[in-house]
Design a protein around this motif. Sequence first.
Motif, PDB file in Angstrom:
ATOM      1  N   UNK A 156       0.810  -1.213   0.000  1.00 14.77           N
ATOM      2  CA  UNK A 156       0.000   0.000   0.000  1.00 14.77           C
ATOM      3  C   UNK A 156       0.851   1.274   0.000  1.00 14.77           C
ATOM      4  N   UNK A 157       2.165   1.102  -0.146  1.00 15.74           N
ATOM      5  CA  UNK A 157       3.068   2.251  -0.160  1.00 15.74           C
ATOM      6  C   UNK A 157       3.709   2.371  -1.536  1.00 15.74           C
ATOM      7  N   UNK A 158       3.479   3.510  -2.200  1.00 16.69           N
ATOM      8  CA  UNK A 158       4.005   3.759  -3.540  1.00 16.69           C
ATOM      9  C   UNK A 158       5.110   4.815  -3.438  1.00 16.69           C
ATOM     10  N   UNK A 159       6.336   4.436  -3.843  1.00 17.95           N
ATOM     11  CA  UNK A 159       7.510   5.317  -3.760  1.00 17.95           C
ATOM     12  C   UNK A 159       7.945   5.681  -5.176  1.00 17.95           C
ATOM     13  N   UNK A 160       8.011   7.015  -5.469  1.00 18.97           N
ATOM     14  CA  UNK A 160       8.328   7.490  -6.807  1.00 18.97           C
ATOM     15  C   UNK A 160       9.747   8.070  -6.844  1.00 18.97           C
ATOM     16  N   UNK A 161      10.404   7.817  -7.964  1.00 14.52           N
ATOM     17  CA  UNK A 161      11.739   8.377  -8.202  1.00 14.52           C
ATOM     18  C   UNK A 161      11.689   9.229  -9.466  1.00 14.52           C
ATOM     19  N   UNK A 169      -0.427   5.099   0.518  1.00 17.65           N
ATOM     20  CA  UNK A 169       0.374   6.328   0.600  1.00 17.65           C
ATOM     21  C   UNK A 169       1.206   6.470  -0.659  1.00 17.65           C
ATOM     22  N   UNK A 170       1.618   7.725  -0.935  1.00 19.83           N
ATOM     23  CA  UNK A 170       2.491   8.012  -2.083  1.00 19.83           C
ATOM     24  C   UNK A 170       3.626   8.905  -1.588  1.00 19.83           C
ATOM     25  N   UNK A 171       4.860   8.565  -2.001  1.00 25.46           N
ATOM     26  CA  UNK A 171       6.057   9.274  -1.553  1.00 25.46           C
ATOM     27  C   UNK A 171       6.921   9.586  -2.770  1.00 25.46           C
ATOM     28  N   UNK A 172       7.394  10.863  -2.888  1.00 25.52           N
ATOM     29  CA  UNK A 172       8.254  11.275  -3.993  1.00 25.52           C
ATOM     30  C   UNK A 172       9.662  11.515  -3.456  1.00 25.52           C
ATOM     31  N   UNK A 173      10.612  10.736  -3.961  1.00 24.66           N
ATOM     32  CA  UNK A 173      12.005  10.882  -3.536  1.00 24.66           C
ATOM     33  C   UNK A 173      12.153  10.744  -2.042  1.00 24.66           C
ATOM     34  N   UNK A 212       5.967  10.620   3.072  1.00 24.31           N
ATOM     35  CA  UNK A 212       4.837   9.936   2.428  1.00 24.31           C
ATOM     36  C   UNK A 212       3.541  10.684   2.718  1.00 24.31           C
ATOM     37  N   UNK A 213       2.687  10.769   1.710  1.00 28.12           N
ATOM     38  CA  UNK A 213       1.386  11.409   1.832  1.00 28.12           C
ATOM     39  C   UNK A 213       0.283  10.401   1.496  1.00 28.12           C
ATOM     40  N   UNK A 214      -0.883  10.603   2.070  1.00 30.98           N
ATOM     41  CA  UNK A 214      -2.005   9.709   1.777  1.00 30.98           C
ATOM     42  C   UNK A 214      -2.378   9.798   0.302  1.00 30.98           C
ATOM     43  N   UNK A 215      -2.683   8.640  -0.294  1.00 28.84           N
ATOM     44  CA  UNK A 215      -3.185   8.566  -1.664  1.00 28.84           C
ATOM     45  C   UNK A 215      -4.649   8.163  -1.559  1.00 28.84           C
ATOM     46  N   UNK A 216      -5.571   9.065  -1.939  1.00 24.88           N
ATOM     47  CA  UNK A 216      -6.984   8.879  -1.643  1.00 24.88           C
ATOM     48  C   UNK A 216      -7.831   8.995  -2.903  1.00 24.88           C
ATOM     49  N   UNK A 217      -9.113   8.707  -2.754  1.00 22.51           N
ATOM     50  CA  UNK A 217     -10.079   8.872  -3.833  1.00 22.51           C
ATOM     51  C   UNK A 217     -10.282  10.359  -4.134  1.00 22.51           C
ATOM     52  N   UNK A 218     -10.920  10.688  -5.251  1.00 19.82           N
ATOM     53  CA  UNK A 218     -11.102  12.098  -5.599  1.00 19.82           C
ATOM     54  C   UNK A 218     -11.800  12.916  -4.511  1.00 19.82           C
ATOM     55  N   UNK A 240      -3.008  14.057  -8.190  1.00 22.51           N
ATOM     56  CA  UNK A 240      -2.710  15.483  -7.997  1.00 22.51           C
ATOM     57  C   UNK A 240      -2.623  15.773  -6.511  1.00 22.51           C
ATOM     58  N   UNK A 241      -1.583  16.537  -6.136  1.00 23.42           N
ATOM     59  CA  UNK A 241      -1.374  16.901  -4.743  1.00 23.42           C
ATOM     60  C   UNK A 241      -2.256  18.101  -4.400  1.00 23.42           C
ATOM     61  N   UNK A 242      -3.062  17.970  -3.304  1.00 27.15           N
ATOM     62  CA  UNK A 242      -4.003  19.042  -2.944  1.00 27.15           C
ATOM     63  C   UNK A 242      -3.490  19.934  -1.815  1.00 27.15           C
ATOM     64  N   UNK A 243      -2.203  19.758  -1.478  1.00 24.88           N
ATOM     65  CA  UNK A 243      -1.618  20.504  -0.375  1.00 24.88           C
ATOM     66  C   UNK A 243      -1.530  19.687   0.884  1.00 24.88           C
ATOM     67  N   UNK A 244      -2.274  18.556   0.925  1.00 26.91           N
ATOM     68  CA  UNK A 244      -2.239  17.659   2.097  1.00 26.91           C
ATOM     69  C   UNK A 244      -2.003  16.212   1.690  1.00 26.91           C
ATOM     70  N   UNK A 245      -2.688  15.784   0.644  1.00 27.03           N
ATOM     71  CA  UNK A 245      -2.599  14.393   0.193  1.00 27.03           C
ATOM     72  C   UNK A 245      -2.700  14.354  -1.325  1.00 27.03           C
ATOM     73  N   UNK A 246      -2.373  13.193  -1.885  1.00 29.40           N
ATOM     74  CA  UNK A 246      -2.514  12.976  -3.324  1.00 29.40           C
ATOM     75  C   UNK A 246      -3.885  12.372  -3.612  1.00 29.40           C
ATOM     76  N   UNK A 247      -4.560  12.947  -4.600  1.00 28.69           N
ATOM     77  CA  UNK A 247      -5.879  12.440  -4.971  1.00 28.69           C
ATOM     78  C   UNK A 247      -5.790  11.705  -6.300  1.00 28.69           C
ATOM     79  N   UNK A 248      -6.292  10.469  -6.298  1.00 29.90           N
ATOM     80  CA  UNK A 248      -6.262   9.635  -7.495  1.00 29.90           C
ATOM     81  C   UNK A 248      -7.277  10.182  -8.498  1.00 29.90           C
ATOM     82  N   UNK A 249      -6.791  10.688  -9.621  1.00 30.08           N
ATOM     83  CA  UNK A 249      -7.662  11.342 -10.584  1.00 30.08           C
ATOM     84  C   UNK A 249      -7.909  10.532 -11.842  1.00 30.08           C
ATOM     85  N   UNK A 250      -7.063   9.581 -12.101  1.00 31.86           N
ATOM     86  CA  UNK A 250      -7.254   8.807 -13.312  1.00 31.86           C
ATOM     87  C   UNK A 250      -6.287   7.649 -13.371  1.00 31.86           C
ATOM     88  N   UNK A 251      -6.531   6.779 -14.334  1.00 33.94           N
ATOM     89  CA  UNK A 251      -5.694   5.602 -14.449  1.00 33.94           C
ATOM     90  C   UNK A 251      -6.017   4.641 -13.328  1.00 33.94           C
TER      91      UNK A 251
END
Length: 454
Positions: free
Chosen positions: A61-66, A93-97, A101-107, A126-137
């Motif tokens: 449940x943890x997504x780490x991006x590089x 959760x989603x983490x960049x570099x 880590x920030x929560x990855x949530x529904x729209x 898309x990051x809303x300032x608090x968490x990432x919102x799953x917008x597509x895909x």
Amino acid sequence: MAVENTTNIAGLDDTLPAGTDTKSEGDNHLRLLKTVLKHVFAGFPGEVLLAAAEAQGATVNDYVLTVAPAPTAYAANTAVVFRANHANTGAATLKVGSLAAKSLVNPEGTPLRANAITATTWVLAIYDGTSFRLMGGGNSQAIYDYANQLAFQAALPNQAGNDRKFLRTDGSNASWQDALPVYAPGNEPLTDIGDILVSGLGIKRFVYGLYTLSELPTKYRQGGKLTHTTNTVTAAAGCWRDVGDELDIVLATSMTKTLQTSGAWAAGDNANGIFTGVRANSTWYHLFVIRNDATGAVDLGFDTSVTAANRPAGWTAYRRLGAVFTTATGNIFSFVNFGRRFTYNSPASDLVNAGLGNLNQTAITVTVPVGIQTLALLIASVLPPSAATVSVGISSPGLVSTTSSLLATGGNASIAEVSRVTSTTRGIAIQANINTFASGLYIFTTGYEDFLDD
């Protein structure tokens, strides 16, 4: 030097500046580019789009991006796109570099359900300032679920003031209603309004024009009062659990059957009723309600068998309703039926001015149905010889009476109402306290209570 006057990319001219323009005027073109970029990406305080590679973090449940170069901070409205290598099983959760880590949530901001993201799918968040919102895909079912949920909520009738009610629909319109309408016993509707709850009884369903319990309890019976003419019997509407405890039998309206002198049993109201043979004199006939295996139709019929052994093929479910007796002239011995009690309009004289020959129990046959045990309702009387004291005990077969049912002395008569359980051959037992008296004993049967197989 010519410089475009624009704030969007489409307004830029890629032939400018011309090769003949002086280098000293290049700052005008640089300022133009900055102006266009600020207008095109207005509202983005940081990176606009990060195209990243993804690897699993501590859990699925943890997504780490590089991404290179890596951002130094998260910025509102930044979009990230990546190809997921694994499915989530719940909140993610989603983490960049090296950022947190920030929560990855529904729209709408709720946690992801399992498999909202699956392996090898492309994800846009898309990051809303608090968490990432799953917008597509991801798994497009997640977006569908959310949209479907919103549509359902919008279609619901007003929920205010409808606490603990259920949503019901007639196929076109929905409304909030109590789980089931509640009625007192005997006040059930006469038309079908759907299932109802009857206080003290349970859920009833409208079947064959009558509200009846939804799957009746074992041995249940309701209604079915019997009336008669000289050669017909009518059963009122009623409902029963069949003798095998497998089916409900519902007689929606009263039905009349004839004790025929010719012809065979036939289905339907006012039709021949004896399952096999024709009406005989001085014979007990048991009346049954039966149900057709194929159609569910309900009918009635008479049989000398207490188990409806001669009922037509294809009518498996049955229940006994009572019994009738034909006299020596073939007419039905007149009675009035109230529930389990059958009262004769004129008592049957089963023992008239009889005597007893010894001190042993003597079997007496009384006028009640054969093949079943009943509670015979009797009037007994004894008129002893002069100066004699006679005590007579009346009991059920096989039992010894410990008290006197009748006690007569000095030629005075004794009379009493007595009820006794009979044998299946209609028998009761009588025993006197003196060795013999020649006459003076009377037994009249006024009716009986039928246990109706219960």
